[in-house]
Motif scaffolding. Structure first.
Motif, PDB file in Angstrom:
ATOM      1  N   GLN A 138       1.027  -1.066  -0.163  1.00 12.19           N
ATOM      2  CA  GLN A 138       0.112  -0.061   0.002  1.00 12.19           C
ATOM      3  C   GLN A 138       0.759   1.318   0.012  1.00 12.19           C
ATOM      4  O   GLN A 138       0.618   2.213  -0.710  1.00 12.19           O
ATOM      5  CB  GLN A 138      -0.928  -0.128   1.371  1.00 12.19           C
ATOM      6  CG  GLN A 138      -1.902  -1.084   1.214  1.00 12.19           C
ATOM      7  CD  GLN A 138      -3.197  -0.820   0.413  1.00 12.19           C
ATOM      8  OE1 GLN A 138      -2.788  -0.756  -0.779  1.00 12.19           O
ATOM      9  NE2 GLN A 138      -4.424  -0.694   1.080  1.00 12.19           N
ATOM     10  N   LEU A 175       2.001   1.925  -3.488  1.00 10.37           N
ATOM     11  CA  LEU A 175       1.049   2.667  -4.310  1.00 10.37           C
ATOM     12  C   LEU A 175       0.984   3.879  -3.918  1.00 10.37           C
ATOM     13  O   LEU A 175       0.877   4.921  -4.750  1.00 10.37           O
ATOM     14  CB  LEU A 175      -0.200   1.871  -4.133  1.00 10.37           C
ATOM     15  CG  LEU A 175      -0.390   0.521  -4.550  1.00 10.37           C
ATOM     16  CD1 LEU A 175      -1.555  -0.400  -4.257  1.00 10.37           C
ATOM     17  CD2 LEU A 175      -0.448   0.553  -6.252  1.00 10.37           C
ATOM     18  N   GLN A 199       3.731   6.076  -5.309  1.00  6.72           N
ATOM     19  CA  GLN A 199       3.720   6.305  -6.869  1.00  6.72           C
ATOM     20  C   GLN A 199       2.675   7.398  -6.941  1.00  6.72           C
ATOM     21  O   GLN A 199       2.599   8.227  -7.896  1.00  6.72           O
ATOM     22  CB  GLN A 199       3.343   5.027  -7.635  1.00  6.72           C
ATOM     23  CG  GLN A 199       4.758   4.078  -7.758  1.00  6.72           C
ATOM     24  CD  GLN A 199       5.551   4.697  -8.569  1.00  6.72           C
ATOM     25  OE1 GLN A 199       5.316   5.742  -9.401  1.00  6.72           O
ATOM     26  NE2 GLN A 199       6.560   3.649  -9.082  1.00  6.72           N
ATOM     27  N   ALA A 200       1.494   7.173  -6.312  1.00  8.45           N
ATOM     28  CA  ALA A 200       0.242   8.208  -6.252  1.00  8.45           C
ATOM     29  C   ALA A 200       0.685   9.518  -6.237  1.00  8.45           C
ATOM     30  O   ALA A 200       0.346  10.455  -6.804  1.00  8.45           O
ATOM     31  CB  ALA A 200      -0.534   7.674  -5.334  1.00  8.45           C
ATOM     32  N   LEU A 206      -4.258   4.528  -9.401  1.00  8.10           N
ATOM     33  CA  LEU A 206      -3.466   3.638  -8.546  1.00  8.10           C
ATOM     34  C   LEU A 206      -4.313   3.445  -6.922  1.00  8.10           C
ATOM     35  O   LEU A 206      -4.453   2.444  -6.536  1.00  8.10           O
ATOM     36  CB  LEU A 206      -2.212   4.372  -8.177  1.00  8.10           C
ATOM     37  CG  LEU A 206      -1.338   4.084  -9.505  1.00  8.10           C
ATOM     38  CD1 LEU A 206      -0.057   5.300  -9.039  1.00  8.10           C
ATOM     39  CD2 LEU A 206      -0.816   2.991  -9.792  1.00  8.10           C
ATOM     40  N   HIS A 234      -6.878   1.079  -6.639  1.00 14.40           N
ATOM     41  CA  HIS A 234      -6.369  -0.679  -6.142  1.00 14.40           C
ATOM     42  C   HIS A 234      -6.060  -0.478  -4.890  1.00 14.40           C
ATOM     43  O   HIS A 234      -6.496  -1.426  -3.988  1.00 14.40           O
ATOM     44  CB  HIS A 234      -5.080  -0.734  -6.957  1.00 14.40           C
ATOM     45  CG  HIS A 234      -5.463  -1.229  -8.404  1.00 14.40           C
ATOM     46  ND1 HIS A 234      -6.090  -2.577  -8.773  1.00 14.40           N
ATOM     47  CD2 HIS A 234      -5.087  -0.385  -9.703  1.00 14.40           C
ATOM     48  CE1 HIS A 234      -6.011  -2.367 -10.030  1.00 14.40           C
ATOM     49  NE2 HIS A 234      -5.705  -1.356 -10.714  1.00 14.40           N
ATOM     50  N   ALA A 235      -5.402   0.660  -4.380  1.00 20.29           N
ATOM     51  CA  ALA A 235      -5.158   0.835  -2.955  1.00 20.29           C
ATOM     52  C   ALA A 235      -6.423   0.642  -1.808  1.00 20.29           C
ATOM     53  O   ALA A 235      -6.341  -0.241  -0.815  1.00 20.29           O
ATOM     54  CB  ALA A 235      -4.478   1.929  -2.653  1.00 20.29           C
ATOM     55  N   LEU A 241      -4.807  -5.856 -10.252  1.00 25.11           N
ATOM     56  CA  LEU A 241      -3.583  -4.772 -10.210  1.00 25.11           C
ATOM     57  C   LEU A 241      -2.483  -5.442 -11.166  1.00 25.11           C
ATOM     58  O   LEU A 241      -1.950  -4.686 -11.954  1.00 25.11           O
ATOM     59  CB  LEU A 241      -3.024  -4.632  -8.777  1.00 25.11           C
ATOM     60  CG  LEU A 241      -1.825  -3.957  -8.811  1.00 25.11           C
ATOM     61  CD1 LEU A 241      -1.743  -2.531  -9.357  1.00 25.11           C
ATOM     62  CD2 LEU A 241      -1.135  -3.637  -7.161  1.00 25.11           C
ATOM     63  N   ILE A 260       5.999  -2.267  -7.783  1.00 25.71           N
ATOM     64  CA  ILE A 260       5.318  -1.169  -7.888  1.00 25.71           C
ATOM     65  C   ILE A 260       6.236  -0.081  -7.363  1.00 25.71           C
ATOM     66  O   ILE A 260       5.936   1.229  -8.215  1.00 25.71           O
ATOM     67  CB  ILE A 260       3.943  -0.940  -6.818  1.00 25.71           C
ATOM     68  CG1 ILE A 260       3.109  -2.169  -7.742  1.00 25.71           C
ATOM     69  CG2 ILE A 260       3.370   0.163  -6.948  1.00 25.71           C
ATOM     70  CD1 ILE A 260       2.470  -1.932  -8.880  1.00 25.71           C
ATOM     71  N   ARG A 261       6.907  -0.039  -6.393  1.00 30.72           N
ATOM     72  CA  ARG A 261       7.697   1.111  -5.918  1.00 30.72           C
ATOM     73  C   ARG A 261       8.903   1.335  -6.725  1.00 30.72           C
ATOM     74  O   ARG A 261       9.051   2.533  -6.787  1.00 30.72           O
ATOM     75  CB  ARG A 261       8.428   0.314  -4.507  1.00 30.72           C
ATOM     76  CG  ARG A 261       9.010   1.467  -3.698  1.00 30.72           C
ATOM     77  CD  ARG A 261       9.529   1.223  -2.568  1.00 30.72           C
ATOM     78  NE  ARG A 261       8.476   1.303  -1.724  1.00 30.72           N
ATOM     79  CZ  ARG A 261       7.968   0.298  -0.905  1.00 30.72           C
ATOM     80  NH1 ARG A 261       8.317  -0.997  -1.225  1.00 30.72           N
ATOM     81  NH2 ARG A 261       6.931   0.758  -0.010  1.00 30.72           N
TER      82      ARG A 261
END
Length: 475
Positions: free
Chosen positions: A140, A143, A146-147, A173, A176-177, A256, A350-351
């Motif tokens: 999370q 995400l 990135q958000a 994004l 999804h979180a 995702l 993701i990170r």
């Protein structure tokens, strides 16, 4: 005189079990991971035996000290089950009896493998619910990172996998979180229902020796004992619910993953994966594959299968305990083991992924994603939306015929389609205007997305506090 056996049963049998029975009856090797939780239950049970005066104070202390040593040795890999140990309970009782003689044998009084097995798995799942939560929160946070970086990055939003309306990528994004957040919320809710100790239920009727199960429940971090001794040993709905939650989490991770696979394709070109979180091809040197996402997507089906299998096992079992219930651990362990592999890989992917902001923005208006802006503009000026929809549809048709996007339409073309399409509408047919207009709670306007991130971070902090403040046994 009866002959002692390392088995926990057998006195009424003239012969030992057949080899085929022994092979079938022996626990799967993965079940022995429950040893620390079985020992935790045994410590609480030993206190009950002291209250019942079956153990003296000296015997109690001797047992507690030896269980601590055995626990440490098992965790360190210095001691383990032998082939003849039918299950974790047999293994630990054999060890304690060999070390303490008759005192070790006293520990079995007042309990059954039925309430032991139920307690071991319940303790294990309550512990793992918290370690999984921490792993999910790491994803999370990835995400959210990135958000935060893409609150102003505009992309196309989709329905039916067709370009629909522009959104900021952060908003996508965070969608999804939000779904993943609810999965952990389900674990918290599951834990509230599962915080009841089955110890003291014994085989099914309760124990004539251990009559204060509320005390051992507190020692093990439960809220209290189970209300009904039959239900305590016979029910596995808490296991099925746990497997459902992990399966739902896997499904959300799969969704995702599917989008990451799309975003990294040449056709989208939105995202580039870090080399450390992608693989290549054995024959095609140019390939860079999103294997983490694909493996995660595939494993979701496996977890769904675990849930289906467990429910099928439970559906016709009479009360109370039946040996079929050993299948509960197969399903639960596989779900946990799978997620413990998937979650760190997904978080890292993701990170470290790089978002191609310019390409996303270039694609965002394609496919007439700004058409709703025209219809909304007309509706806000008193045109019934049914008419506004028809007018906008006609404008899109003209643009298609001319091979242009809405942002390229001329004032003359607007007037040709409908006199109510005034030149002022063009100021609203832009990407930034479109996302800014969605300024209601939960909308894609950047200001609202910033607020959403702040609320989500607060909610995740509360989940993390729950996961790190557990008072029960851990391993």
């Amino acid at each position: 005189m009866t002959q002692h056996t390392d088995r926990l049963w057998g006195g009424r049998f003239k012969t030992g079990p057949a080899p085929a029975l022994t092979a079938l009856s022996r626990s799967d090797p993965s079940f022995f991971r429950l040893a620390p939780y079985d020992l935790a239950g045994s410590r609480a049970h030993a206190q009950e035996l002291r209250r019942a005066e079956i153990l003296s104070a000296a015997e109690l202390q001797q047992l507690l000290d030896e269980m601590d040593r055995l626990d440490a040795q098992f965790r360190a890999g210095e001691v383990g089950p032998l082939l003849q140990d039918e299950d974790v309970h047999t293994f630990l009782e054999r060890e304690l009896t060999q070390r303490l003689g008759a005192t070790g044998g006293k520990l079995r009084a007042g309990r059954s493998r039925n309430d032991q097995a139920a307690n071991d798995l319940r303790l294990f799942l309550r512990d793992k619910a918290r370690t999984l939560t921490q792993a999910v929160i790491d994803l999370q946070n990835a995400l959210i990172e990135q958000a935060n970086a893409h609150i102003g990055s505009v992309s196309a939003g989709f329905t039916h996998l067709q370009p629909a309306q522009p959104v900021v990528f952060a908003h996508h994004l965070l969608a999804h979180a939000q779904s993943i957040y609810r999965d952990i919320d389900r674990l918290l809710d599951w834990d509230r229902r599962s915080a009841r100790s089955p110890l003291g239920a014994a085989a099914l009727a309760g124990s004539a020796i251990c009559r204060r199960p509320e005390l051992s429940a507190v020692e093990l971090g439960y809220d209290g004992p189970c209300e009904n001794s039959i239900d305590a040993v016979a029910s596995r709905d808490h296991v099925a619910e746990f497997v459902f939650v992990t399966s739902m989490l896997a499904v959300n991770l799969s969704r995702l993953s599917e989008e990451v696979i799309l975003w990294t394709s040449r056709q989208f070109g939105w995202v580039v994966l870090d080399d450390g979180y992608a693989t290549g091809s054995s024959i095609m040197p140019q390939k860079k594959n999103s294997d983490i996402a694909e493996l995660t997507r595939g494993k979701a089906g496996r977890l769904i299968g675990n849930l289906s299998g467990l429910l099928a096992t439970l559906k016709s079992l009479p009360l109370a305990y039946n040996r079929d219930l050993a299948e509960d651990k197969i399903a639960a362990f596989d779900c946990i083991d799978t997620l413990e592999l998937v979650l760190p890989a997904m978080a890292g992917m993701i990170r470290t992924m790089r978002v191609n902001v310019d390409e996303m923005r270039r694609q965002a208006p394609l496919g007439f994603t700004l058409a709703t802006e025209v219809a909304d503009w007309l509706a806000l000026r008193g045109v019934p939306f049914s008419e506004a929809h028809e007018i906008t549809g006609a404008l899109v048709r003209v643009c298609e015929e001319q091979g242009i996007e809405l942002s390229e339409v001329s004032v003359a073309t607007l007037a040709q389609v409908d006199a109510r399409l005034e030149p002022a509408v063009l100021a609203h047919v832009t990407l930034d205007a479109a996302v800014a207009a969605r300024s209601g709670y939960g909308g894609t306007a950047p200001a609202r997305v910033r607020e959403q991130i702040e609320r989500l971070q607060g909610a995740l902090a509360a989940q993390l506090a729950w996961a790190t403040s557990y008072g029960g046994p851990t391993c």
